[in-house]
Write a protein that holds these residues in place. Sequence first.
Motif, mmCIF file in Angstrom:
data_model
loop_
_atom_site.group_PDB
_atom_site.id
_atom_site.type_symbol
_atom_site.label_atom_id
_atom_site.label_comp_id
_atom_site.label_asym_id
_atom_site.label_seq_id
_atom_site.Cartn_x
_atom_site.Cartn_y
_atom_site.Cartn_z
ATOM 1 N N PHE A 566 0.864 -1.174 0.000
ATOM 2 C CA PHE A 566 0.000 0.000 0.000
ATOM 3 C C PHE A 566 0.910 1.237 0.000
ATOM 4 N N VAL A 567 0.332 2.407 -0.181
ATOM 5 C CA VAL A 567 1.118 3.624 -0.185
ATOM 6 C C VAL A 567 1.800 3.788 1.181
ATOM 7 N N GLY A 568 3.103 4.071 1.151
ATOM 8 C CA GLY A 568 3.854 4.259 2.392
ATOM 9 C C GLY A 568 4.019 2.999 3.206
ATOM 10 N N ASP A 569 3.823 1.858 2.600
ATOM 11 C CA ASP A 569 3.842 0.570 3.309
ATOM 12 C C ASP A 569 5.249 0.255 3.831
ATOM 13 N N ARG A 570 5.342 -0.067 5.132
ATOM 14 C CA ARG A 570 6.618 -0.478 5.714
ATOM 15 C C ARG A 570 6.471 -1.786 6.490
ATOM 16 N N SER A 571 5.443 -2.554 6.124
ATOM 17 C CA SER A 571 5.171 -3.794 6.859
ATOM 18 C C SER A 571 5.949 -4.987 6.321
ATOM 19 N N HIS A 572 6.517 -4.863 5.136
ATOM 20 C CA HIS A 572 7.223 -6.001 4.542
ATOM 21 C C HIS A 572 8.540 -6.258 5.287
ATOM 22 N N PRO A 573 8.920 -7.521 5.482
ATOM 23 C CA PRO A 573 10.175 -7.836 6.190
ATOM 24 C C PRO A 573 11.412 -7.199 5.551
ATOM 25 N N GLN A 574 11.362 -6.981 4.236
ATOM 26 C CA GLN A 574 12.499 -6.384 3.537
ATOM 27 C C GLN A 574 12.288 -4.887 3.275
ATOM 28 N N SER A 575 11.445 -4.283 4.111
ATOM 29 C CA SER A 575 11.045 -2.891 3.898
ATOM 30 C C SER A 575 12.246 -1.946 3.818
ATOM 31 N N GLU A 576 13.219 -2.100 4.718
ATOM 32 C CA GLU A 576 14.375 -1.203 4.739
ATOM 33 C C GLU A 576 15.156 -1.277 3.426
ATOM 34 N N GLN A 577 15.369 -2.501 2.939
ATOM 35 C CA GLN A 577 16.093 -2.679 1.670
ATOM 36 C C GLN A 577 15.299 -2.122 0.494
ATOM 37 N N ILE A 578 13.964 -2.278 0.543
ATOM 38 C CA ILE A 578 13.103 -1.770 -0.536
ATOM 39 C C ILE A 578 13.228 -0.257 -0.646
ATOM 40 N N TYR A 579 13.143 0.432 0.503
ATOM 41 C CA TYR A 579 13.213 1.896 0.475
ATOM 42 C C TYR A 579 14.603 2.391 0.078
ATOM 43 N N GLU A 580 15.645 1.664 0.507
ATOM 44 C CA GLU A 580 17.005 2.044 0.110
ATOM 45 C C GLU A 580 17.183 1.935 -1.405
ATOM 46 N N GLU A 609 7.260 17.936 0.300
ATOM 47 C CA GLU A 609 6.429 16.888 0.907
ATOM 48 C C GLU A 609 5.683 16.103 -0.159
ATOM 49 N N LYS A 610 5.216 16.807 -1.188
ATOM 50 C CA LYS A 610 4.526 16.126 -2.289
ATOM 51 C C LYS A 610 5.448 15.123 -2.971
ATOM 52 N N LYS A 611 6.720 15.512 -3.191
ATOM 53 C CA LYS A 611 7.676 14.587 -3.797
ATOM 54 C C LYS A 611 7.859 13.356 -2.927
ATOM 55 N N GLY A 612 7.955 13.570 -1.600
ATOM 56 C CA GLY A 612 8.128 12.448 -0.678
ATOM 57 C C GLY A 612 6.952 11.488 -0.723
ATOM 58 N N LEU A 613 5.745 12.041 -0.826
ATOM 59 C CA LEU A 613 4.552 11.195 -0.900
ATOM 60 C C LEU A 613 4.518 10.407 -2.208
ATOM 61 N N LEU A 614 4.955 11.046 -3.304
ATOM 62 C CA LEU A 614 4.982 10.351 -4.596
ATOM 63 C C LEU A 614 5.927 9.161 -4.559
ATOM 64 N N TYR A 615 7.067 9.315 -3.862
ATOM 65 C CA TYR A 615 8.062 8.245 -3.835
ATOM 66 C C TYR A 615 7.548 7.007 -3.102
ATOM 67 N N GLU A 616 6.502 7.166 -2.300
ATOM 68 C CA GLU A 616 5.999 6.042 -1.496
ATOM 69 C C GLU A 616 4.777 5.371 -2.120
ATOM 70 N N HIS A 617 4.455 5.714 -3.372
ATOM 71 C CA HIS A 617 3.301 5.082 -4.018
ATOM 72 C C HIS A 617 3.498 3.577 -4.115
ATOM 73 N N SER A 618 2.382 2.852 -4.054
ATOM 74 C CA SER A 618 2.456 1.389 -3.939
ATOM 75 C C SER A 618 3.143 0.731 -5.126
ATOM 76 N N GLU A 619 2.932 1.265 -6.350
ATOM 77 C CA GLU A 619 3.538 0.633 -7.519
ATOM 78 C C GLU A 619 5.053 0.793 -7.534
ATOM 79 N N LYS A 620 5.562 1.938 -6.979
ATOM 80 C CA LYS A 620 7.011 2.117 -6.895
ATOM 81 C C LYS A 620 7.613 1.142 -5.883
ATOM 82 N N LEU A 621 6.923 0.933 -4.763
ATOM 83 C CA LEU A 621 7.409 -0.020 -3.759
ATOM 84 C C LEU A 621 7.425 -1.436 -4.330
ATOM 85 N N ALA A 622 6.364 -1.784 -5.082
ATOM 86 C CA ALA A 622 6.293 -3.120 -5.685
ATOM 87 C C ALA A 622 7.423 -3.319 -6.684
ATOM 88 N N LEU A 623 7.731 -2.266 -7.457
ATOM 89 C CA LEU A 623 8.806 -2.360 -8.444
ATOM 90 C C LEU A 623 10.160 -2.545 -7.756
#
Length: 685
Positions: A566-580, A609-623
């Motif tokens: 989901f948008v801003g999702d940090r529940s995945h076990p590999q969340s830290e690596q995903i965001y990096e 802040e808008k840029k930060g929110l865009l970076y956390e969209h669910s499709e970017k996290l999935a990619l």
Amino acid sequence: MYARCGKVEDALKVFDESSQRGVNDVVSWNSIVGAYVQSGEVNRALKMFGRMNSGGFGLQADVVSLVNILPACGSIKAAMLGKQVHCYAFRSCLFEDVFVGNAIVDMYAKCGMMREAKKAFDIMDDKDVVSWNAMVTAYSQSGSFDDMMHLFEEMKEKKIESNVVTWSAVIAGYAQRGLGVEALDVFRRMQLSRAAPNMITLVSLLSACATLGALLVGKETHAHAIRCLMNNRNDRGEDLTLNNALIDMYAKCGNVSDARIIFQSLSLKEMNVVSWTVMIGGCAQFGDANEAMGLFSQMLHGTTRPNAYTISCALMACSRLGALRSGKEIHAYVMRNCNGNGFESVMLYVANCLIDMYSKCGNVDAAQIVFDNILNKNDVSWTALMTGYGMHGRGEEALQVFDGMQKAGLVPDEITFLVVLYACSHSGMVERGIKYFNTMQRDYGVAPMSKHYACMVDLLGRAGRLDEVVELIKGMPMKASPIVWVSLLSACRIYANVELGEYAAERLLELDSKYDGTYTLLSNIYANAGRWKDVSRIRLLMRKMGIKKRPGCSWVQGEKGTASFFVGDRSHPQSEQIYELLADLIQRITIIGYVPETSFSLHDVDEEEKKGLLYEHSEKLALAYAILTSTPGAPIRITKNLRFCGDCHNAFIFISMIVDHEIIVRDSSRFHHFRKGTCSCRGYW
């Protein structure tokens, strides 16, 4: 005795011993023929009946003989032998017996010979309620509803009391053909007549509720079944039939949790292929597609073999998840097991499901291969492939399939033209779409319906021809449906037309539409225009009306299963690596020209802040997760439940320049294939 105890071979031994002593009479022959019929060995019953009448035993078939053999003829559609028995009944004056007449009517009906069934019924001098029931049931099963209701009303006129069989036949006939409203109406009349429903009535009624999504009536039927039947169990098979119908009803009414409770109450020994199929289908279509896949896997490891309909439900789950690997495994299973296991007569049905699955999992070329290998294609085959090309933005190929369909002698219908217009809309083929819309009634006799107008609104709206859209809606011969106004609202979102967007939203509210997308689209239009007070007003209205915006969710198939974000999702076990990794990707594509489109960050905050929110969209996290876990060079397949974000679309174009993957995204509208800095949609989506 042996026959009724299920020991047919022992019954035959006694019969043969009697034959050797020459003491067999017509009763013995009737007994052994009846034994074979009861045990389901119809061909042996017919063979024995033939011996009885032509074996030189000096025996004449009697009423019992004919009543035994006629149902056997009907069960395997042995119409020629049935006619011979009918002729014998006339010659021997046995037709005058009401039991024989009823059996003849039933035999013809089961052989699909309704004209002969009606003739036999009409010339019967002595009819009882069974005679009328046989004919009503015959019409019901053949889909001749006008004849069925005419006969049903005639029974009333002649004061022949309808019993539960009559009522059940009528209800079942309507339910089996998806006419749920008519089935429920007949049931209400049955209740007024004070006839008590039986198992067939209840199962048919549950089927009607499933068709209509009538959960309340379905629950009432469930309660009635508990009161009237559950405490008087005589047949475990009937219990299973009822439970299967309940699972199907609850699932199709959107109450998968209750369907699951009933399913889990059955032991593995009790479950049959229908139990598994309705539960897998319910989860695939109305619940959790991952659960459907888990159930299918569990079934394969058990003793119950799936049939073609189970396979189709599993493929539906794959389609929803975009689970291409699982879909391929099911395809392989079908190829290994299709011979001699009940698939032959429905292989076309399975093949059509495979075309749909491959298309919705992003591999329309594989769908084409399946299509090419179908020997006897039907209209569903052509339409499924055409739809696949349309959703991938390959409009030219879709129209080539349309031309091929006509050359094959198949006549396009309203669904075909819906697919054609959809393909034109998603490929930017505006003029060709207009041409097909204008000729569908003139050249093909297909009158445009509301859905066709919605496609045209979408086609013209995507091209920015909003004035033409308004004129088209004004000229519609029917009242515009919600989908027409949603299509217009979506176009207003693309072209930032606030005034027309408000007009479309007002029309939707007049239709009492509670579709969350209506409010979301209008809110987005206001946000793009910087009208934040109006955004707050819309959001407050949604809260007051109890309408919740569906959260954007993206999921991707990895080597260890499906991962959802989901948008801003940090529940995945590999969340830290995903965001990096995502931060690194954004930094790299910014260097080569990516600029965040902050208009897609629909919040009243500053640009950073808008840029930060865009970076956390669910499709970017999935990619990012997919790149992190996929084999280098392997295609990445992402599915999103809502429309693709414009900024994410732009970012994916740049990311496809720096990673060695083809990125395939399926949103709620279509597919996007990203390769080396380009997208298959060519910016037209």
